[in-house]
Scaffold this active site. Structure first.
Site, PDB file in Angstrom:
ATOM      1  N   GLY A   1      19.425  23.985 -18.474  1.00 66.90           N
ATOM      2  CA  GLY A   1      19.354  23.908 -17.017  1.00 66.90           C
ATOM      3  C   GLY A   1      20.706  23.718 -16.373  1.00 66.90           C
ATOM      4  O   GLY A   1      20.979  24.272 -15.299  1.00 66.90           O
TER       5      GLY A   1
ATOM      6  N   GLU B   1      36.527  51.978 -14.091  1.00 70.01           N
ATOM      7  CA  GLU B   1      37.545  52.475 -15.032  1.00 70.01           C
ATOM      8  C   GLU B   1      36.904  53.246 -16.189  1.00 70.01           C
ATOM      9  O   GLU B   1      37.458  53.307 -17.289  1.00 70.01           O
ATOM     10  CB  GLU B   1      38.397  51.325 -15.575  1.00 70.01           C
ATOM     11  CG  GLU B   1      39.317  50.699 -14.548  1.00 70.01           C
ATOM     12  CD  GLU B   1      40.413  51.632 -14.081  1.00 70.01           C
ATOM     13  OE1 GLU B   1      40.806  52.530 -14.842  1.00 70.01           O
ATOM     14  OE2 GLU B   1      40.867  51.487 -12.934  1.00 70.01           O
TER      15      GLU B   1
ATOM     16  N   ARG C   1      26.404  17.608 -25.369  1.00 68.23           N
ATOM     17  CA  ARG C   1      24.966  17.416 -25.160  1.00 68.23           C
ATOM     18  C   ARG C   1      24.282  16.962 -26.452  1.00 68.23           C
ATOM     19  O   ARG C   1      24.394  17.624 -27.486  1.00 68.23           O
ATOM     20  CB  ARG C   1      24.344  18.730 -24.682  1.00 68.23           C
ATOM     21  CG  ARG C   1      22.874  18.641 -24.297  1.00 68.23           C
ATOM     22  CD  ARG C   1      22.706  17.936 -22.987  1.00 68.23           C
ATOM     23  NE  ARG C   1      21.358  18.115 -22.439  1.00 68.23           N
ATOM     24  CZ  ARG C   1      20.952  17.542 -21.321  1.00 68.23           C
ATOM     25  NH1 ARG C   1      21.782  16.759 -20.627  1.00 68.23           N
ATOM     26  NH2 ARG C   1      19.735  17.748 -20.874  1.00 68.23           N
TER      27      ARG C   1
ATOM     28  N   THR D   1      36.417  57.832  -6.814  1.00 72.29           N
ATOM     29  CA  THR D   1      34.957  57.929  -6.869  1.00 72.29           C
ATOM     30  C   THR D   1      34.366  58.412  -5.538  1.00 72.29           C
ATOM     31  O   THR D   1      34.806  58.008  -4.468  1.00 72.29           O
ATOM     32  CB  THR D   1      34.363  56.560  -7.230  1.00 72.29           C
ATOM     33  OG1 THR D   1      34.842  56.172  -8.515  1.00 72.29           O
ATOM     34  CG2 THR D   1      32.842  56.597  -7.241  1.00 72.29           C
TER      35      THR D   1
ATOM     36  N   THR E   1      31.276  49.402 -15.865  1.00 71.77           N
ATOM     37  CA  THR E   1      31.137  50.662 -15.130  1.00 71.77           C
ATOM     38  C   THR E   1      32.464  51.203 -14.609  1.00 71.77           C
ATOM     39  O   THR E   1      32.768  52.387 -14.787  1.00 71.77           O
ATOM     40  CB  THR E   1      30.163  50.475 -13.945  1.00 71.77           C
ATOM     41  OG1 THR E   1      28.899  50.024 -14.444  1.00 71.77           O
ATOM     42  CG2 THR E   1      29.972  51.767 -13.184  1.00 71.77           C
TER      43      THR E   1
ATOM     44  N   SER F   1      31.796  59.450 -12.875  1.00 76.49           N
ATOM     45  CA  SER F   1      32.357  59.778 -14.190  1.00 76.49           C
ATOM     46  C   SER F   1      32.897  61.205 -14.250  1.00 76.49           C
ATOM     47  O   SER F   1      33.931  61.456 -14.870  1.00 76.49           O
ATOM     48  CB  SER F   1      31.286  59.585 -15.267  1.00 76.49           C
ATOM     49  OG  SER F   1      30.850  58.243 -15.310  1.00 76.49           O
TER      50      SER F   1
ATOM     51  N   ASP G   1      32.638  54.583 -17.146  1.00 72.78           N
ATOM     52  CA  ASP G   1      31.351  54.069 -17.613  1.00 72.78           C
ATOM     53  C   ASP G   1      31.392  53.932 -19.135  1.00 72.78           C
ATOM     54  O   ASP G   1      31.877  54.820 -19.845  1.00 72.78           O
ATOM     55  CB  ASP G   1      30.243  55.042 -17.200  1.00 72.78           C
ATOM     56  CG  ASP G   1      28.897  54.643 -17.748  1.00 72.78           C
ATOM     57  OD1 ASP G   1      28.205  53.862 -17.087  1.00 72.78           O
ATOM     58  OD2 ASP G   1      28.549  55.111 -18.855  1.00 72.78           O
TER      59      ASP G   1
END
Length: 599
Positions: free
Chosen positions: A357, A380, A270, A91, A378, A97, A382
């Site tokens: 929370g 390897e 919960r 890159t 992204t 790309s 896009d």
């Protein structure tokens, strides 16, 4: 950030030199084991998993797959034992790309028998290069090979090739002359990985440092290649790097398993509200919570089985080099990497939200999982670009079908059933709504494949129409959203097919029944989510759509009743999930959580 980086490096050294685990040996000889190791390591610390992948799959894999025997002989042992830590420098600042648009150049000097690596402008600076900022000693640098000529131009561009470039002194670890390295800085996630930027100023390397499997330069300056064109050499080069996509798809499923496990265990733990004068109920008993998490759990299982299939096909490809298998793996790895990582990224936010929370507490990991995993969409490749590759392959297969050619394995259903899928839907079956019919895998798979075939046929017509006025590029862009939907539909068809096969081959009756329940939920939830498509072509009548929705809600309730067993089957110990609210023993969850903050 620096502490995390050094910790990752120490842990990697510990795995290799103390624990005796040698992942590099698995890269070529046992890919399934390699991907399992990376998934396990990444489950504990995603930065460590990525750092391992850069060292062995990218840097090491480029030497194994793009080089020849002389490169393997020289570098294998050092890569394996981490003496030769390395990078994968593809890159650039201006190009990611579009790899064929890379601007770094490697000019051959026939007098000295060397290549000269140059960064011609700021846009060509290698960017986001893992292992470069701190630990890397070598880099596989992708650059345009320029060969001297005797014409007015003076050089000939032979296309993008890969070169081994030393970037730091092996003894002092100092940056070598002509090389400039900078840290890319703090990132959204994966800050245990030292991403750096590289600039080269007339850096000379020996001719032997060209990774020459698909193109070579002789001592007298003659270029040769077993492949006849720049495009074919480029395709072969990138094709050998497909293992990274396979690994990311597999690792992304691992992340989804962790997130789903934490969210579902907490939702069982919960309790909030309930009938008057009665105990509070688990929040997973609420239909809205089941709607959030049960289809996600079903998808996790679906992705698990399909990525196992992908790893098997990849292993077969590495052994056989069969062209049909190669084509199948390239398309399937692109599609699965894109589809699974996008789904996981969205699901991580849903899991955080479903834990209220307490899901926002860093100790419960949703924040770090979400931030670390985000870039999976992204690197390897896009995801949008990869889905276009899948769509392009589908269109090629569609052409082949009408020319009488053969189709790759994954696309067989197009050959076998295209005519029936493209005929008008049966008005009788469009109204069938019994549970037996809706849970029939033949109905489910036919629905998925019908949708893909309709999308393929209609986008082929649109492309032909628009190309007359807009040209091929303009037509493709005009139909781009249609093409992306087509690619996703095809990948969903493959995922469902592999899930159904896995259910049917399960030897234990009770396990098979549970998996069938999960598989039905996966299939019907997808059909319901895309009900507009099915209604538009009268594949599903209104009453049938309502029946699908009703059954999907019922299946979510049924899956909820075995949700604990389904996440326990992932066999993730507390040391891996590392979230107090996601502990196997729910009795200890709150006490562990309060102890963490100091009570």
């Amino acid at each position: 950030m620096d502490e995390h980086r050094e910790l990752c490096m120490r842990q990697l050294l510990g795995l290799v030199r103390e624990a005796g685990i040698r992942p590099f040996g698995y890269v070529a000889d046992d890919p399934a084991k390699y991907f399992a190791v990376v998934e396990a390591v990444g489950s504990v610390d995603m930065s460590l998993g990525i750092k391992m992948g850069v060292q062995y799959s990218l840097w090491g894999g480029s030497v194994l797959n793009l080089g020849t025997k002389k490169h393997r002989d020289k570098y294998y042992e050092g890569i394996d034992n981490l003496e030769y830590t390395g990078c994968f420098a593809m890159t650039e600042l201006h190009h990611g790309s579009n790899v064929q648009g890379l601007q770094t150049v490697a000019t051959f000097d026939p007098i000295t028998d060397e290549f000269i690596i140059d960064t011609p402008n700021d846009g060509a600076i290698k960017w986001w290069i893992g292992n470069a900022a701190v630990h890397g000693k070598f880099a596989t640098v992708f650059a345009k090979l320029m060969m001297p000529t005797h014409d007015a131009k003076g050089v000939s561009d032979m296309g993008v090739h890969a070169f081994i470039v030393p970037i730091r002194d092996l003894k002092t670890h100092q940056t070598l002359p002509g090389i400039e390295i900078h840290d890319c800085g703090h990132k959204v996630g994966l800050n245990g990985v030292d991403n750096g930027a590289l600039r080269f100023r007339s850096v000379r390397i020996p001719r032997d440092n060209l990774l020459n499997r698909f193109g070579d330069v002789s001592r007298d300056g003659k270029y040769s290649s077993p492949l006849p064109s720049i495009n074919k050499r480029f395709a072969a080069t990138l094709g050998e790097l497909v293992g990274g996509r396979v690994g990311l798809a597999s690792s992304s499923v691992g992340v989804l398993k962790i997130a789903a496990t934490i969210a579902i265990r907490y939702s069982l733990l919960r309790h909030q509200f309930g009938p008057a004068n009665q105990p509070e109920v688990s929040i997973l008993d609420y239909q809205s919570h089941q709607h959030k998490l049960m289809p996600m759990l079903a998808s996790t299982y679906a992705f698990h089985f399909c990525t196992l299939y992908l790893v098997e096909k990849y292993s077969e490809m590495k052994k056989s080099h069969d062209e049909e298998v190669v084509g199948d793996v390239h398309a399937l790895s692109a599609g699965l990497k894109a589809y699974v990582t996008s789904y996981t990224a969205k699901s991580l936010s849903i899991c955080r939200e479903s834990c209220g929370g307490h899901g926002y507490a860093a100790v419960n990991r949703f924040g770090s999982l979400r931030n670390d995993h985000d870039i999976f969409q992204t690197f390897e490749g896009d995801n949008t670009v990869l889905l276009q590759q899948v769509a392009g392959d589908l269109l090629k297969q569609y052409q082949q079908k009408f020319k009488g050619g053969t189709l790759a394995v994954t696309w067989n259903y197009l050959r076998e059933s295209m005519n029936s899928y493209l005929s008008q839907p049966n008005p009788v079956t469009a109204r069938w709504q019994s549970e037996e019919h809706l849970r029939d895998p033949n109905f489910q798979l036919d629905a998925f494949r019908y949708r893909t075939s309709r999308l393929l046929q209609s986008v082929a017509v649109r492309l032909r129409k628009h190309s007359k006025n807009l040209g091929s590029f303009g037509a493709w862009n005009r139909c781009l959203n249609h093409l992306l939907t087509l690619a996703e539909s095809h990948i969903e068809s493959v995922i469902l097919a592999k899930f159904i096969e896995s259910v049917q081959s399960c030897p234990d009756p009770s396990t098979r029944a549970a998996l069938k329940l999960v598989c039905d939920l996966y299939a019907l939830d997808r059909i319901w989510n895309d009900k507009g498509t099915y209604r538009n072509v009268d594949y599903v009548a209104p009453n049938k759509a309502k029946a699908i929705h009703k059954l999907t809600e019922y299946l979510s309730f049924q899956v909820r009743n075995v949700a604990k067993e389904l996440v326990d089957a992932f066999d993730l110990p507390d040391e891996v999930t590392r979230a107090p609210i996601g502990m196997q023993s729910t009795a200890e969850a709150y006490s562990q959580y309060t102890q963490y903050v100091g009570f």
